[in-house]
Design an enzyme around this catalytic site. Structure first.
Site, short mmCIF file in Angstrom:
data_model
loop_
_atom_site.label_atom_id
_atom_site.label_comp_id
_atom_site.label_asym_id
_atom_site.label_seq_id
_atom_site.Cartn_x
_atom_site.Cartn_y
_atom_site.Cartn_z
CG ASP A 7 -7.36 -1.31 0.38
OD1 ASP A 7 -7.86 -2.29 -0.20
OD2 ASP A 7 -6.38 -1.41 1.16
CG HIS B 216 -14.61 -5.92 -5.75
ND1 HIS B 216 -13.65 -5.18 -5.06
CD2 HIS B 216 -14.13 -7.19 -5.81
CE1 HIS B 216 -12.66 -6.00 -4.73
NE2 HIS B 216 -12.92 -7.21 -5.16
CG LEU C 186 -13.54 15.31 -12.05
CD1 LEU C 186 -12.53 15.87 -11.04
CD2 LEU C 186 -14.58 14.45 -11.33
C1 IPE Z 1 -4.24 -1.24 -3.70
O1 IPE Z 1 -4.96 -2.05 -2.86
C2 IPE Z 1 -4.77 -1.34 -5.11
C3 IPE Z 1 -6.10 -0.79 -5.33
C4 IPE Z 1 -6.85 -0.17 -4.47
C5 IPE Z 1 -6.62 -0.97 -6.66
P1 IPE Z 1 -4.48 -3.54 -2.48
O2 IPE Z 1 -5.53 -4.08 -1.61
O3 IPE Z 1 -4.17 -4.28 -3.73
O4 IPE Z 1 -3.12 -3.27 -1.70
P2 IPE Z 1 -2.38 -4.15 -0.62
O5 IPE Z 1 -2.21 -5.53 -1.21
O6 IPE Z 1 -3.21 -4.16 0.59
O7 IPE Z 1 -1.07 -3.44 -0.39
C1 IPE Z 2 -9.97 -2.55 -3.11
O1 IPE Z 2 -10.51 -3.42 -2.17
C2 IPE Z 2 -10.28 -2.92 -4.53
C3 IPE Z 2 -9.13 -3.50 -5.24
C4 IPE Z 2 -7.92 -3.62 -4.79
C5 IPE Z 2 -9.38 -3.99 -6.59
P1 IPE Z 2 -9.83 -4.81 -1.82
O2 IPE Z 2 -10.36 -5.84 -2.74
O3 IPE Z 2 -8.36 -4.69 -1.78
O4 IPE Z 2 -10.41 -5.04 -0.38
P2 IPE Z 2 -9.63 -5.60 0.90
O5 IPE Z 2 -8.41 -4.75 1.06
O6 IPE Z 2 -9.28 -7.02 0.59
O7 IPE Z 2 -10.58 -5.45 2.01
MG MG Z 3 -7.05 -4.20 -0.35
#
Ligand code: IPE
Ligand code: IPE
Ligand code: MG
Length: 254
Positions: free
Chosen positions: A32, A49, A143
């Site tokens: 995240d 990303h 792995l």
């Molecule tokens: C969880 O992250 C999903 C992934 C890392 C793929 P999100 O960014 O979607 O989660 P919330 O919305 O902060 O709970």
């Molecule tokens: C995690 O990073 C990747 C996915 C959930 C696909 P985010 O896109 O959720 O990044 P933040 O949480 O908005 O910073």
């Molecule tokens: Mg996120």
């Protein structure tokens, strides 16, 4: 919070500090913070990303080097479809790119690629790329790199329940045979041990519909570092901390 963390010197952990006879078998990671990483740099979210893909390579390598059996990475949740179409499209192109760039190394490292999620909603290109990688790496014995893509734990549990009901109706399963072990066999993780360790980056301390059943006794480890800045050093730190914890599973420590 993030900048303060960066200023603090992180204690160095090397592979030699890790007890290689006690590494977690299964590590699950909620990757995240890509969007916030990009925003902090004045970049569009998708740049985060893209940077995050490089972290996947680093972490898969180190996990393979220390003998972890399964690394499950939360890449896209069943709820992430709510995001703008452009971002979703970009995210759906990443598996293909990652696998193209990294396939040779995955083969060299004897890594098996796996997909865990509801595949029917995935765009053809995304699904084909991952299925092809699964096929190419299926005889590898190192792995297991398990991508949770269009994964949601509540949907997984509902789906398992429906399949159990079907099997009972069709006489494949007796009602009396439904227990935690059989239930587990209907989950998408049926072939893997339960995660020993869950890591979440970005400072959020929540599960976000990831592996709700499977995390029942997992050790949780959080870091404020955003996923694109996560690295081998922090991963080893998580393993090191994990090895200091006493797992009791409801019983008493030996
Ligand atoms: C969880 O992250 C999903 C992934 C890392 C793929 P999100 O960014 O979607 O989660 P919330 O919305 O902060 O709970
Ligand atoms: C995690 O990073 C990747 C996915 C959930 C696909 P985010 O896109 O959720 O990044 P933040 O949480 O908005 O910073
Ligand atoms: Mg996120």
């Amino acid at each position: 919070m993030f900048s303060k963390y960066k200023e603090k010197r992180v204690e160095k952990i090397a592979i030699s500090d890790i007890d290689l006879s006690n590494v977690p078998k299964h590590v699950a990671i909620i990757m995240d913070g890509n969007g916030r990483w990009a925003k902090n740099r004045g970049l569009p979210r998708v740049a985060g990303h893209k940077a995050g893909v490089q972290t996947i390579k680093k972490i898969a390598n180190i996990a393979s080097n220390i003998g972890i059996e399964v690394l499950t990475l939360f890449a896209f949740s069943t709820e992430n479809w709510k995001r703008p179409e452009k971002e979703v499209k970009f995210l759906m192109e990443l598996p293909q790119q990652f696998l193209l760039d990294y396939m040779e190394e995955l083969m060299e490292k004897n890594v098996q690629v796996k997909l865990m999620g509801f595949d029917k909603q995935l765009p053809d290109n995304t699904l084909n790329a991952v299925r092809e990688a699964e096929e190419r790496t299926k005889n590898n014995t190192g792995l297991i790199l398990n991508f949770a893509l269009n994964y949601g734990s509540r949907a997984e549990i509902v789906n398992a329940t429906k399949n159990i009901l079907n099997d009972v109706i069709n006489g494949k399963l007796e009602q009396d045979e439904i227990n935690e072990t059989t239930f587990n066999n209907y989950l998408l993780t049926k072939d893997y041990p339960e995660p020993d360790l869950l890591i979440r980056t970005s400072g959020e301390q929540r599960i976000s519909n990831f592996l709700l059943w499977q995390l029942a006794y997992s050790e949780l480890w959080f870091t404020p570092v955003y996923w694109p800045d996560f690295n081998e050093q922090l991963f080893l730190m998580a393993i090191y901390d994990y090895q200091k914890r006493g797992r009791r599973f409801g019983g008493l420590e030996e």
